[in-house]
Write a protein that holds these residues in place. Structure first.
Motif, PDB file in Angstrom:
ATOM      1  N   MET A  18     -17.281  -9.047  -0.262  1.00 33.44           N
ATOM      2  CA  MET A  18     -17.567  -7.863  -1.057  1.00 33.44           C
ATOM      3  C   MET A  18     -18.085  -6.720  -0.180  1.00 33.44           C
ATOM      4  N   ALA A  19     -18.867  -7.063   0.833  1.00 33.17           N
ATOM      5  CA  ALA A  19     -19.336  -6.039   1.772  1.00 33.17           C
ATOM      6  C   ALA A  19     -18.170  -5.458   2.564  1.00 33.17           C
ATOM      7  N   HIS A  20     -17.214  -6.323   2.923  1.00 32.74           N
ATOM      8  CA  HIS A  20     -16.063  -5.835   3.693  1.00 32.74           C
ATOM      9  C   HIS A  20     -15.163  -4.960   2.824  1.00 32.74           C
ATOM     10  N   PHE A  21     -14.995  -5.321   1.565  1.00 31.39           N
ATOM     11  CA  PHE A  21     -14.204  -4.470   0.663  1.00 31.39           C
ATOM     12  C   PHE A  21     -14.819  -3.068   0.601  1.00 31.39           C
ATOM     13  N   ALA A  22     -16.139  -3.014   0.522  1.00 34.20           N
ATOM     14  CA  ALA A  22     -16.820  -1.716   0.478  1.00 34.20           C
ATOM     15  C   ALA A  22     -16.571  -0.945   1.769  1.00 34.20           C
ATOM     16  N   ALA A  23     -16.569  -1.641   2.907  1.00 33.34           N
ATOM     17  CA  ALA A  23     -16.319  -0.982   4.190  1.00 33.34           C
ATOM     18  C   ALA A  23     -14.902  -0.438   4.273  1.00 33.34           C
ATOM     19  N   LEU A  24     -13.984  -1.032   3.508  1.00 32.63           N
ATOM     20  CA  LEU A  24     -12.602  -0.542   3.461  1.00 32.63           C
ATOM     21  C   LEU A  24     -12.435   0.641   2.518  1.00 32.63           C
ATOM     22  N   GLY A  25     -13.504   1.021   1.826  1.00 32.09           N
ATOM     23  CA  GLY A  25     -13.427   2.141   0.887  1.00 32.09           C
ATOM     24  C   GLY A  25     -13.089   1.733  -0.529  1.00 32.09           C
ATOM     25  N   LEU A  26     -13.100   0.409  -0.795  1.00 35.61           N
ATOM     26  CA  LEU A  26     -12.845  -0.078  -2.149  1.00 35.61           C
ATOM     27  C   LEU A  26     -14.174  -0.080  -2.904  1.00 35.61           C
ATOM     28  N   LEU A  27     -14.202   0.537  -4.060  1.00 36.92           N
ATOM     29  CA  LEU A  27     -15.439   0.729  -4.817  1.00 36.92           C
ATOM     30  C   LEU A  27     -15.689  -0.462  -5.732  1.00 36.92           C
TER      31      LEU A  27
ATOM     32  N   VAL B  44       0.837  -1.203   0.000  1.00 37.26           N
ATOM     33  CA  VAL B  44       0.000   0.000   0.000  1.00 37.26           C
ATOM     34  C   VAL B  44       0.872   1.253   0.000  1.00 37.26           C
ATOM     35  N   ALA B  45       1.915   1.255   0.824  1.00 35.55           N
ATOM     36  CA  ALA B  45       2.793   2.426   0.889  1.00 35.55           C
ATOM     37  C   ALA B  45       3.459   2.690  -0.460  1.00 35.55           C
ATOM     38  N   ARG B  46       3.946   1.642  -1.106  1.00 35.23           N
ATOM     39  CA  ARG B  46       4.588   1.809  -2.418  1.00 35.23           C
ATOM     40  C   ARG B  46       3.582   2.243  -3.474  1.00 35.23           C
ATOM     41  N   SER B  47       2.371   1.723  -3.378  1.00 36.96           N
ATOM     42  CA  SER B  47       1.328   2.080  -4.342  1.00 36.96           C
ATOM     43  C   SER B  47       0.966   3.553  -4.221  1.00 36.96           C
ATOM     44  N   ASN B  48       0.804   4.020  -2.995  1.00 39.07           N
ATOM     45  CA  ASN B  48       0.407   5.412  -2.784  1.00 39.07           C
ATOM     46  C   ASN B  48       1.480   6.396  -3.226  1.00 39.07           C
ATOM     47  N   LYS B  49       2.746   5.999  -3.139  1.00 39.47           N
ATOM     48  CA  LYS B  49       3.837   6.885  -3.551  1.00 39.47           C
ATOM     49  C   LYS B  49       3.815   7.153  -5.044  1.00 39.47           C
ATOM     50  N   LEU B  50       3.174   6.276  -5.813  1.00 41.34           N
ATOM     51  CA  LEU B  50       3.154   6.422  -7.266  1.00 41.34           C
ATOM     52  C   LEU B  50       2.229   7.557  -7.712  1.00 41.34           C
ATOM     53  N   GLY B  51       1.257   7.929  -6.880  1.00 42.74           N
ATOM     54  CA  GLY B  51       0.369   9.041  -7.204  1.00 42.74           C
ATOM     55  C   GLY B  51      -0.426   8.848  -8.481  1.00 42.74           C
ATOM     56  N   VAL B  52      -0.966   7.632  -8.684  1.00 44.33           N
ATOM     57  CA  VAL B  52      -1.689   7.343  -9.924  1.00 44.33           C
ATOM     58  C   VAL B  52      -3.084   7.956  -9.895  1.00 44.33           C
ATOM     59  N   ASP B  53      -3.730   7.961 -11.052  1.00 43.19           N
ATOM     60  CA  ASP B  53      -5.073   8.525 -11.165  1.00 43.19           C
ATOM     61  C   ASP B  53      -6.137   7.574 -10.633  1.00 43.19           C
ATOM     62  N   LEU B  54      -5.914   6.269 -10.816  1.00 40.45           N
ATOM     63  CA  LEU B  54      -6.919   5.290 -10.421  1.00 40.45           C
ATOM     64  C   LEU B  54      -6.208   3.978 -10.074  1.00 40.45           C
ATOM     65  N   ILE B  55      -6.732   3.270  -9.089  1.00 41.51           N
ATOM     66  CA  ILE B  55      -6.219   1.938  -8.747  1.00 41.51           C
ATOM     67  C   ILE B  55      -7.304   0.922  -9.065  1.00 41.51           C
ATOM     68  N   ALA B  56      -6.937  -0.123  -9.809  1.00 38.46           N
ATOM     69  CA  ALA B  56      -7.853  -1.204 -10.169  1.00 38.46           C
ATOM     70  C   ALA B  56      -7.338  -2.499  -9.553  1.00 38.46           C
ATOM     71  N   ILE B  57      -8.152  -3.113  -8.703  1.00 41.38           N
ATOM     72  CA  ILE B  57      -7.782  -4.401  -8.088  1.00 41.38           C
ATOM     73  C   ILE B  57      -8.638  -5.469  -8.747  1.00 41.38           C
ATOM     74  N   THR B  58      -7.986  -6.346  -9.498  1.00 39.02           N
ATOM     75  CA  THR B  58      -8.725  -7.271 -10.358  1.00 39.02           C
ATOM     76  C   THR B  58      -8.831  -8.677  -9.749  1.00 39.02           C
TER      77      THR B  58
ATOM     78  N   LEU C  39      -5.391  -2.221   3.267  1.00 39.29           N
ATOM     79  CA  LEU C  39      -5.945  -1.773   1.982  1.00 39.29           C
ATOM     80  C   LEU C  39      -6.853  -0.568   2.141  1.00 39.29           C
ATOM     81  N   ARG C  40      -7.319  -0.320   3.361  1.00 38.23           N
ATOM     82  CA  ARG C  40      -8.138   0.852   3.631  1.00 38.23           C
ATOM     83  C   ARG C  40      -7.399   2.146   3.278  1.00 38.23           C
ATOM     84  N   ASP C  41      -6.063   2.110   3.333  1.00 38.29           N
ATOM     85  CA  ASP C  41      -5.259   3.314   3.124  1.00 38.29           C
ATOM     86  C   ASP C  41      -4.867   3.548   1.670  1.00 38.29           C
ATOM     87  N   LEU C  42      -5.281   2.679   0.764  1.00 40.05           N
ATOM     88  CA  LEU C  42      -4.986   2.910  -0.651  1.00 40.05           C
ATOM     89  C   LEU C  42      -5.658   4.198  -1.126  1.00 40.05           C
TER      90      LEU C  42
END
Length: 374
Positions: A226-235, A168-182, A200-203
């Motif tokens: 899927m409900a828990h992912f939503a609670a973490l802020g993952l859309l 998560v820390a390395r991902s956030n440093k990249l400053g991308v426009d969108l993150i897609a978790i497939t 993952l809540r901090d992504l």
């Protein structure tokens, strides 16, 4: 079928490695027992958690089992290669040819070293991989748009909270426009993995963090996860699309449920319905965990499909075994009827066979570019 394969591997180790070498019988028996214990790794995993997909041993034990299991499988492959070479040598030597014990010991040592390297490569924090993809009809406002694809995180005892936190820390440093978790974010029940997946809540990404399911979400309770992912802020992008708008330029991000849902009584995959009402002429980027249906997506006008699932085939050469089950798509970029398919090697992989040789894990930053008209 897996137990049949493991049985054949065990038989090969017994007859082509342990039996021919000059060792005391008790040593051979002890070695045979250890090999049998290692090959039953998935049975021990099921005993530990109720599922062979979620070994609940301490992380070093899971890593040790993966090393031992991997070394045995690699040794079996090396022994097959040795026997093929011995058979080819018969016409030139005028009779049956045998290999000295030193050759078999060398193969065992090579298998052990390769397995250790493979487990280390599997467990590491993945390096950044930059990929540029040209999209026909991409609005100029989205030229240079950066998507970070994470996939197959398989958060588990092998990939715990500390590993996820670093990713998560390395991902956030990249400053991308969108993150897609497939898909395939977890291996384990919600109670077992709740703390491990919390990072993952901090992504963070400008246009949000979107997620779709993989086949492993269905193994461990699709609705709850899927409900828990939503609670973490993952859309969630399960069977729906969103339209991104930048100063009038539009880009569609769509997602679809995994193929595993077809057999488990969940939502039916209906990509035409997912794309219904999407703005005409706007490029579509599709998130689909498995790459197998890429040709169908291409026929519907999808510009780019992002998938995972294959883990890149794990080992160069052996990766071809994964091709038939995935319509031939295993690792990297493919042109599928004018659509670009990108099959990600995975951010991590299933802890039941955590071995990578020549198919590295990746944090994949995909930069969209306007493609020149042909």
């Amino acid at each position: 079928m897996p137990q049949l394969i493991f049985g054949l591997i065990y038989l090969l180790i017994l007859t082509r490695f342990l039996w021919p070498i000059d060792l005391p019988l008790w040593v051979k028996i002890a070695a045979a027992v250890l090999v049998l214990v290692a090959l039953q790794f998935h049975r021990w995993s099921k005993l530990s958690s109720g599922s062979l997909f979620s070994p609940e041993f301490p992380r070093p034990v899971v890593a040790l089992f993966n090393w031992a299991f991997g070394a045995i499988v690699l040794l079996a492959l090396l022994l097959l290669a040795l026997d093929a070479g011995l058979l080819l040598a018969i016409p030139f030597k005028g009779g049956i040819v045998s290999a000295p014990d030193e050759v078999r010991y060398a193969l065992a040592a090579l298998a052990a070293v390769l397995a250790a390297i493979g487990v280390q490569q599997a467990m590491r924090i993945p390096p950044l991989k930059d990929v540029e993809i040209g999209i026909h009809g991409l609005p100029p406002q989205f030229d240079g748009y950066a998507i970070l694809q994470l996939t197959d995180l398989h958060i588990s005892r092998l990939f715990p909270a500390s590993w996820a936190r670093t990713v998560v820390a390395r991902s956030n440093k990249l400053g991308v426009d969108l993150i897609a978790i497939t898909g395939d974010l977890i291996d384990g029940t919600l109670d077992a993995r709740r703390a491990d997946i919390e990072p993952l809540r901090d992504l963070k990404a400008t246009d949000g963090v979107y997620v779709i399911s993989g086949n492993h979400e269905y193994i461990f309770g699709y609705d709850g996860w899927m409900a828990h992912f939503a609670a973490l802020g993952l859309l969630s992008l399960e069977n729906r699309h969103v339209v991104l708008d930048r100063n009038g330029g539009k880009l569609v991000i769509a997602g679809i449920t995994d193929r595993a849902g077809r057999h488990r009584g969940h939502q039916v995959r209906d990509l035409p319905a997912v794309l219904d009402a999407a703005p005409k002429g706007a490029p579509v980027i599709l998130l689909d965990h498995q790459p197998s249906d890429a040709r169908h997506a291409a026929k519907l006008g999808v510009a780019l499909q992002l998938s995972g699932h294959t883990h890149g085939g794990l080992i160069v050469g052996v990766d071809r075994l994964a091709a038939p089950a995935n319509a031939g798509y295993v690792s990297g970029r493919y042109d599928v009827g004018g659509m670009t398919l990108y099959v990600n090697n995975g951010t991590a992989l299933w802890p039941g066979f955590a071995l990578r040789l020549g198919r590295p894990s990746e944090l994949t930053r995909i930069t969209l570019r306007q493609a020149e008209a042909s």
